[in-house]
Design an enzyme around this catalytic site. Structure first.
Site, short mmCIF file in Angstrom:
data_model
loop_
_atom_site.label_atom_id
_atom_site.label_comp_id
_atom_site.label_asym_id
_atom_site.label_seq_id
_atom_site.Cartn_x
_atom_site.Cartn_y
_atom_site.Cartn_z
N HIS A 169 30.59 56.30 29.43
CA HIS A 169 30.05 56.40 27.99
C HIS A 169 29.22 57.48 27.65
O HIS A 169 29.46 58.12 26.84
CB HIS A 169 29.03 55.07 27.96
CG HIS A 169 28.47 54.94 26.48
ND1 HIS A 169 28.95 54.07 25.37
CD2 HIS A 169 27.34 55.77 26.09
CE1 HIS A 169 28.12 54.04 24.54
NE2 HIS A 169 27.30 55.07 24.44
N GLU A 170 28.15 57.91 28.66
CA GLU A 170 27.58 59.29 28.45
C GLU A 170 28.37 60.28 28.45
O GLU A 170 28.20 61.37 27.78
CB GLU A 170 26.42 59.24 29.44
CG GLU A 170 25.35 58.08 29.06
CD GLU A 170 24.77 58.07 28.00
OE1 GLU A 170 24.71 59.00 27.16
OE2 GLU A 170 24.41 56.83 27.43
N HIS A 173 29.72 61.03 25.16
CA HIS A 173 29.01 61.83 24.36
C HIS A 173 29.02 63.43 24.72
O HIS A 173 29.08 64.35 23.94
CB HIS A 173 27.80 61.44 24.53
CG HIS A 173 27.26 60.01 23.72
ND1 HIS A 173 27.59 59.67 22.39
CD2 HIS A 173 27.08 58.85 24.14
CE1 HIS A 173 27.38 58.52 22.11
NE2 HIS A 173 26.84 57.95 23.15
N HIS A 176 32.15 65.20 23.70
CA HIS A 176 32.33 65.37 22.28
C HIS A 176 31.16 66.68 21.84
O HIS A 176 31.91 67.12 21.09
CB HIS A 176 31.85 63.83 21.71
CG HIS A 176 32.07 63.78 20.05
ND1 HIS A 176 31.68 62.87 19.29
CD2 HIS A 176 32.59 64.87 19.37
CE1 HIS A 176 31.97 63.05 18.15
NE2 HIS A 176 32.39 64.37 17.93
#
Length: 385
Positions: A169-170, A173, A176
């Protein structure tokens, strides 16, 4: 909730003041409603908000089935609101070393292609991640950075499967941010909240698909059930629950605009009725839950929470495209990652192949929820037999 109840009138007055402030500012700026005013900064039409609520309403029977399944797997005569936080399946307590977690994430995100995997390895191997707990370190997990440097990721890794998902998940980020910073000037590099959770959730969806395929091949029913429970809970807490929050805001702000006073009793009544609507007859909607509105800090940033549900839906739609279409979908998706805030959020997502002005992405995400629910019901029936 008893303590919140002791302060119910004060809390209602605080909430009412916040809603009145938003209504005043919207009127002063010539908006037709404070909902329209809140969405205008990211150029989001009001129909996107309304269609999210409509699409979830149409799929309420899925949540009712999920509650029935939860009741069955927990083996309780009555399912209560607090039972929503109890795992439905036996937990996997095996410890996963961080090196193994990195390997698993790389395998799970293989559909993203070699360029993306190369950047993941770069992050893993060159100091992007503060991995373990430490004295004075904040809890949870986070991704942040500054323009001109690589992103930084904060973890508190403890070796659980949940921590492996947190890593994916991190890093979603982080990558991105890396793509946006690399391809946009400073002024356009930061992306808006509406799309902030898309890349991270897309990574989790790809990873869970991979792990589920692996556990099915291995015939590991226990792990398959655990993974399905994990994924279905993401749908419940993000798509259904955040939409319920969004509907609460829409109702309360609407009543304020109509001149109704938002008393503690009225707020509790609205919130309690929404819980009954969203969770159905299979669960005892305890009276205490009526005070939950008082502890949701996001309500003081009006019309914010819906973005969790829309972002989650977009991410599920994108992960589905990547798995089904391969490289062409990945290239489209990377254009979105590179976009920063050079375009409005809806335009960025359209470029990636997802049109959030239509109900379809939310409906497609709910179809994935239905698919996994079907499968978990079959596994539960098999175990019962």
């Amino acid at each position: 909730y008893g303590v919140y109840g002791d302060w119910r009138n004060t809390l209602a007055a605080m909430y009412r003041a916040n809603v009145k402030q938003e209504a005043f500012l919207a009127k002063a700026h010539k908006y037709t409603s404070d909902l329209e005013a809140a969405l205008d900064g990211s150029h989001i039409p009001v129909k996107v908000y309304e269609q999210l609520i409509e699409a979830v309403h149409e799929s309420m029977p899925l949540m009712y089935r999920y509650m029935k399944l939860r009741k069955k797997l927990l083996g309780v005569e009555e399912l209560h609101m607090y039972d929503l936080y109890v795992p439905m399946t036996e937990q996997d307590h095996s410890e996963i070393p961080f090196e193994q977690a990195k390997k698993t994430v790389l395998e799970g995100l293989a559909p993203m292609g070699e360029e993306y995997l190369h950047l993941l390895r770069e992050g893993f191997d060159h100091g992007w991640i503060d991995v373990y707990e430490n004295q004075g370190k904040r809890t949870g997990a986070y991704s942040w950075g500054a323009y001109g440097t690589h992103p930084y990721v904060l973890l508190n890794y403890q070796g659980t499967l949940h921590d492996v998902f947190t890593l994916a998940h991190e890093m979603g980020h982080a990558l991105h941010s890396w793509y946006s910073d690399e391809h946009q000037p400073y002024i356009y590099a930061g992306y808006r909240i509406f799309v902030a959770e898309v890349a991270s959730t897309c990574n989790e969806a790809l990873l869970i698909h991979y792990l589920m395929e692996q556990s099915k091949k291995a015939g590991d029913r226990k792990k398959t059930m655990y993974l399905m429970n994990y994924f279905l809970e993401q749908f419940r807490t993000t798509l259904f629950r955040q939409t319920m929050f969004a509907e609460f805001e829409k109702i309360t702000h609407g009543l304020q605009e109509q001149g109704e006073t938002l008393t503690a009793d009225r707020l509790c009544e609205i919130y309690y009725d929404l819980n009954k609507l969203y969770f159905g007859e299979e669960i005892c909607v305890d009276q205490e839950i009526a005070m939950e509105w008082a502890r949701i800090p996001h309500f003081y940033t009006p019309f914010y929470v819906y973005q969790y549900a829309t972002g989650f839906s977009a991410a599920i739609a994108l992960s589905k495209q990547i798995l089904e279409q391969g490289a062409p979908a990945v290239e489209q998706y990377k254009k979105f990652l590179k976009g920063g805030s050079s375009m409005y959020p809806l335009e960025l997502l359209k470029m990636a192949g997802v049109d959030m002005e239509q109900k379809a992405p939310v409906q497609d995400a709910l179809a994935v929820f239905a698919q996994y629910l079907d499968e978990m019901e079959r596994l539960a029936d098999h175990d019962t037999v």
